[in-house]
Structure formats: C-alpha cells, structure tokens
Design an enzyme around this catalytic site. Sequence first.
Site, PDB file in Angstrom:
ATOM      1  N   ASN A 163      49.341  44.445  49.941  1.00 15.82           N
ATOM      2  CA  ASN A 163      50.468  45.250  49.445  1.00 15.82           C
ATOM      3  C   ASN A 163      50.870  46.431  50.342  1.00 15.82           C
ATOM      4  OD1 ASN A 163      48.125  46.505  48.677  1.00 15.82           O
ATOM      5  ND2 ASN A 163      48.920  47.261  46.746  1.00 15.82           N
ATOM      6  N   GLU A 259      37.940  49.914  47.039  1.00 13.35           N
ATOM      7  CA  GLU A 259      39.189  50.364  46.395  1.00 13.35           C
ATOM      8  C   GLU A 259      39.748  49.137  45.687  1.00 13.35           C
ATOM      9  OE1 GLU A 259      40.634  53.257  46.279  1.00 13.35           O
ATOM     10  OE2 GLU A 259      39.700  54.418  47.865  1.00 13.35           O
ATOM     11  N   CYS A 293      48.270  49.249  43.391  1.00 15.69           N
ATOM     12  CA  CYS A 293      47.107  49.510  42.539  1.00 15.69           C
ATOM     13  C   CYS A 293      47.361  50.723  41.655  1.00 15.69           C
ATOM     14  CB  CYS A 293      45.885  49.745  43.397  1.00 15.69           C
ATOM     15  SG  CYS A 293      46.181  51.017  44.638  1.00 15.69           S
TER      16      CYS A 293
HETATM   17  P1  NAP Z   1      42.496  40.146  47.248  1.00 15.32           P
HETATM   18  O1  NAP Z   1      42.955  38.791  46.899  1.00 15.32           O
HETATM   19  O2  NAP Z   1      41.241  40.645  46.639  1.00 15.32           O
HETATM   20  O3  NAP Z   1      42.370  40.164  48.866  1.00 15.32           O
HETATM   21  C1  NAP Z   1      42.061  41.333  49.568  1.00 15.32           C
HETATM   22  C2  NAP Z   1      41.422  40.973  50.894  1.00 15.32           C
HETATM   23  O4  NAP Z   1      40.152  40.380  50.669  1.00 15.32           O
HETATM   24  C3  NAP Z   1      42.219  39.968  51.721  1.00 15.32           C
HETATM   25  O5  NAP Z   1      42.129  40.292  53.076  1.00 15.32           O
HETATM   26  C4  NAP Z   1      41.472  38.671  51.423  1.00 15.32           C
HETATM   27  O6  NAP Z   1      41.644  37.671  52.411  1.00 15.32           O
HETATM   28  C5  NAP Z   1      40.045  39.164  51.398  1.00 15.32           C
HETATM   29  N1  NAP Z   1      39.099  38.284  50.725  1.00 15.32           N
HETATM   30  C6  NAP Z   1      39.340  37.267  49.872  1.00 15.32           C
HETATM   31  N2  NAP Z   1      38.169  36.692  49.481  1.00 15.32           N
HETATM   32  C7  NAP Z   1      37.178  37.379  50.108  1.00 15.32           C
HETATM   33  C8  NAP Z   1      35.750  37.272  50.107  1.00 15.32           C
HETATM   34  N3  NAP Z   1      35.101  36.372  49.389  1.00 15.32           N
HETATM   35  N4  NAP Z   1      35.046  38.136  50.863  1.00 15.32           N
HETATM   36  C9  NAP Z   1      35.667  39.082  51.596  1.00 15.32           C
HETATM   37  N5  NAP Z   1      37.020  39.226  51.633  1.00 15.32           N
HETATM   38  C10 NAP Z   1      37.756  38.384  50.898  1.00 15.32           C
HETATM   39  O7  NAP Z   1      43.623  41.244  46.935  1.00 15.32           O
HETATM   40  P2  NAP Z   1      45.191  41.181  47.226  1.00 15.32           P
HETATM   41  O8  NAP Z   1      45.815  40.193  46.305  1.00 15.32           O
HETATM   42  O9  NAP Z   1      45.443  41.069  48.682  1.00 15.32           O
HETATM   43  O10 NAP Z   1      45.616  42.661  46.806  1.00 15.32           O
HETATM   44  C11 NAP Z   1      45.906  43.026  45.491  1.00 15.32           C
HETATM   45  C12 NAP Z   1      44.714  43.701  44.841  1.00 15.32           C
HETATM   46  O11 NAP Z   1      44.306  44.807  45.632  1.00 15.32           O
HETATM   47  C13 NAP Z   1      45.070  44.286  43.473  1.00 15.32           C
HETATM   48  O12 NAP Z   1      44.009  44.056  42.594  1.00 15.32           O
HETATM   49  C14 NAP Z   1      45.223  45.777  43.760  1.00 15.32           C
HETATM   50  O13 NAP Z   1      45.030  46.607  42.654  1.00 15.32           O
HETATM   51  C15 NAP Z   1      44.189  45.970  44.812  1.00 15.32           C
HETATM   52  N6  NAP Z   1      44.491  47.175  45.588  1.00 15.32           N
HETATM   53  C16 NAP Z   1      43.722  48.284  45.378  1.00 15.32           C
HETATM   54  C17 NAP Z   1      44.013  49.469  46.053  1.00 15.32           C
HETATM   55  C18 NAP Z   1      43.185  50.691  45.839  1.00 15.32           C
HETATM   56  O14 NAP Z   1      43.286  51.599  46.663  1.00 15.32           O
HETATM   57  N7  NAP Z   1      42.379  50.789  44.800  1.00 15.32           N
HETATM   58  C19 NAP Z   1      45.079  49.512  46.944  1.00 15.32           C
HETATM   59  C20 NAP Z   1      45.845  48.355  47.131  1.00 15.32           C
HETATM   60  C21 NAP Z   1      45.528  47.190  46.453  1.00 15.32           C
HETATM   61  P3  NAP Z   1      42.705  36.483  52.171  1.00 15.32           P
HETATM   62  O15 NAP Z   1      44.026  37.144  52.060  1.00 15.32           O
HETATM   63  O16 NAP Z   1      42.530  35.646  53.367  1.00 15.32           O
HETATM   64  O17 NAP Z   1      42.297  35.791  50.906  1.00 15.32           O
END
Ligand code: NAP
Length: 487
Positions: A163, A259, A293
């Site tokens: 995002n 995060e 988020c």
């Molecule tokens: P996501 O699906 O969890 O993916 C995040 C990252 O993790 C991607 O680079 C993904 O790679 C990687 N990943 C996937 N499976 C993994 C594994 N088993 N081990 C290590 N890394 C792995 O999240 P998203 O859909 O990109 O982002 C949305 C989420 O992020 C929401 O829940 C949002 O709330 C959260 N977020 C939190 C914050 C905060 O500061 N708290 C800020 C922004 C977003 P791939 O893309 O290759 O699967």
Amino acid sequence: MDLFNNICTGDTYKMLIGGKWVKSSSKATQDVYSPIDNAVIAKVQRATVKDADKAVKAAYDARDKIGKMPAVDRAKMLTEIGELIYDYFDLFVDLIIEDAGKPKNVAKGEVTATAERFKYAAEEAKQITGESMLGDTVPWHKEKVGMVMRQPLGVVLAISPFNYPLFIASAKIAPALAAGNSVVCKPASSDPLAVMYLARLIQEAGIPDGAFNVITGSGGEIGDFLSGDKRVRMISFTGSSSVGERIAKIAVFQKLHLELGGKAPALVLADADLNIAAKQCISGAYKFSGQRCDAISRILVEKKVADRFVKKLLVEAKKWKMGDPAEAGVKIGPLIDARAVAKVDSLVKDAKKKGAKVLLGGKEAGGNYYEPTMLDKVTTKMKIAWEETFGPVAAVIRVKDYEEAISIANQSEFGLDASVFTQDVDKALDAGMQLEDGTVNINAAPAHGIGNFPFGGDKDSGMDREGIKFSVDEMTKVHTIVFNPKK
Ligand code: NAP
C-alpha cells in the site's frame, strides 16, 4: 534514462544482489499488473530460496563495509539518496500511480515523504551515541568503568506491503543504513517497481556492493527461509497480521519489528466540531481508497449528534470523485486487485444483511473499483465492525455515550491508531489515556508524515515502534566495554 539501463531488459526487471543486477537462479519471472486495468506492465524475477540465500550472504559479507563506514559518510550517502529521489520525482509518482493505482496527489505525497525520510535519517545517523557508567553501586566492583555504545545489528531484512510501495520499504531501509546495517529488501509482489528504481539510486549514492540488496518473488515461497536465517539479525516487517504471526513463529533469535493490521476507530463526541470531524473522518476512511493500516474504519458517534453528523459526513463523502488515478481531481482509484474488491464487497453485504443503512455506494464499480461507500447504523454484530476493510467504506456506529465508544473501540483485536473528536481537553486527555492504540490523534485523522513521531501498534497490530529516531534505536544493539583499572 541511462542510469536505469542495467536494472531491466525490456520490461523484465532484475534483482540487486551483491552489487550486481541479476536474474533468478531458476530464470523464472512473475508478472506485475496495474490495478487500473489489470494490464501486465512488467515482469520481475521470481527469487528462489537459493537466490534468497545469496542475497543474505551478500548482505552478511558486506556488513562491515557499512558497519565501519563513518557516520558522516553514511549521512552524506543518505542525503544524496534523498536528493536523487527528488531528481526523479515524476518517475516515482508515475510508477506509483500505475503500479499501485494511487491517485496522483497521494502518490506525490508518498514520494516527498520518502525523500524527506532519507534526509532525516542522515541527521539521525550522526546522533547515535552511548554513555559511560561507573561500577560503584556495590563495594566489590567500585573501580570498574563501563563504556556503553550502540552498534549496528548486522543484516536487517525489510519486508514491505503493497500500500505504500516506496515509502514503507524506505521507512525500514533509511534507518537501517543510518544505523550502519546491511539490508535485504523484499517488496510486495503487487507493486515492486518503485523499490527497484530506489535500489538503483541507492547504488548511485555510493552504497558498498552487497550492503543493500533487493529480491523479488513470492513471499510465500522465500519468506520462511528468510525469516529463519540466523545471519539476519532483525526482521522489520510491515503487512498483514497473519503473515506477521507466521514470521514471529519462525524467527526465534532475531529481533522483530512488526507493523500489522489496523481497524482505527474515530470517536465523535457530542461536543465535537462536527465540520472538522466529518471532513477528517471521510478523508481518514477514503484516502487511497481506505487501503491503509491507519484508515478510519469505525466511526463511533454519540447518538445525540448522530443525525446532524451523518448529514455532514455524507456531504463530505460525495466530494470524493472516483476514476483514473492519473487524472487531476480524482481521489478514489482502484483497489489493488479483484480479491481486495471481493473482500470489501463481502463485508458490505454482511452489514446490509444485518440491517446497516447504505447512504452512498455499496457496490462494485467494475474492474478493481469499489464505489466510495457510506454505511449508517452499523452494529457490533456485523463483521465490518471488527475485520480490516481495506476499502473506501465509512462505517458509522451510533453509540449511547462516551463510555460505550471507548468500550467498543477497545474490544478490537487491533490496536494501531485511533482518533478522538472533542473540544473538551479533559475528555481528549482521558480518551488518549484509555484507548489501547499505539497513537491517539486528537481532532484529526491518523497521519504519520515522515516519521518524527513513533508509529506502531499493540495487540494484533504488531510490536515496537517505527520512526526515524525510534527505528535507529531498534536497529542498533547495546555493546559494553568494561575497564578494570589496576588498584
Ligand atoms: P501481506 O500480504 O501480509 O504482504 C506483505 C509482505 O509480506 C509482502 O512483501 C509479501 O510478499 C510478504 N510475505 C507474504 N508471505 C510471507 C511469508 N510467509 N514470509 C515472509 N513474507 C511474506 O500484506 P499486504 O496485503 O501487502 O498489505 C496489507 C496489510 O499490511 C494490511 O493488513 C495492512 O494493515 C498492513 N499494513 C500495516 C501497516 C502498519 O504500519 N501497521 C502499514 C501498511 C500496511 P508477496 O507480496 O510476494 O506475497
């Protein structure tokens, strides 16, 4: 753009490992789609575990090259990265619009915040200090003198979500380099391109070979290997709570910064300035189509002002134009993919079925678009009151009083951000103290700028805090030398 010649061949990007732009060891690639029209806009390497191992080895072998680089040189390099980002400002904005579907103004804000974050990190690189301590608290080692200093951890693994494709990766990379660590970065598969260009600029600014590496490919395929590798001394992860939990189970001896998800409540109290509250709640709910988020995704308004407030909210909501994110004036672009649209739609349908009133939108709008939506009379029986929405939905829950608002806010499994709208300073302070969220914003939607305030969540929203100073602290370890003078 000669500078970027070596990062791709045609539309196929390479990865940066050990100072070289390379293909995956299996030669496999994966497509990158634009959420605007689902067109394939590029291919990136699909890293294997072997490639992940090479990247970690390169970072591990280079850790002294950056760890022993004087702070003044690291600061110069970080400043240069910030300036280079400004030199290529439009390129990054266009990439973020196409790759993430982010409206132009929001993309511009992201690039500016990224450049500033690098510059700010340059200042922080020069502020890493320690302390000296006497051992005279007990009689038997009163001659001892300790020097306590902060040293880099070694290899930091930075995993970022879709995002904020440029900013969140940078929010990890900048402090990691400022603190003298080497880095392996793994951007999200949906929109990895901005990080590839950033990597080239980091090289251009003079990073030693191997001190910064980027690998692309499926997190599901290489994530477990990376998370369990003991050469990695810290994992800084931003993403979903489920992936964060998986990483935490694997990473036994590494430092963790997580995060994760959020479900920010906005408490609108009876004495609030309802005009400010309405504007901020809609902006908090709709900015980047709610794919944040810290998006406001539960608006808890006191019953006695609810009718008046909802009217104002609707007026604000109608100002948010949906369309092509590259077009001036468009504030709502597409969601990242069809799965995200289906998730938002299922939450809205569940709410409708259980009695929520749809005041605006409420359905898919073709492709990856979802109409800006406003729901009134949402109740705690509905899934949308608890699950992350990640879509442009303003969900209003009418509450009896302040106590009920605090209680519902705190029942969430998440604890990242909250907003409170009131003109009563005592209530603002009380809510600020009672809400179980990492940051409580008074009279504004959550917004985290370039990172001067600490940012992060509790409960299922993660652990520890990000922010320039706070990240640099986390990304260093305490090292002590004790002098034992001859008597
Ligand atoms: P996501 O699906 O969890 O993916 C995040 C990252 O993790 C991607 O680079 C993904 O790679 C990687 N990943 C996937 N499976 C993994 C594994 N088993 N081990 C290590 N890394 C792995 O999240 P998203 O859909 O990109 O982002 C949305 C989420 O992020 C929401 O829940 C949002 O709330 C959260 N977020 C939190 C914050 C905060 O500061 N708290 C800020 C922004 C977003 P791939 O893309 O290759 O699967």
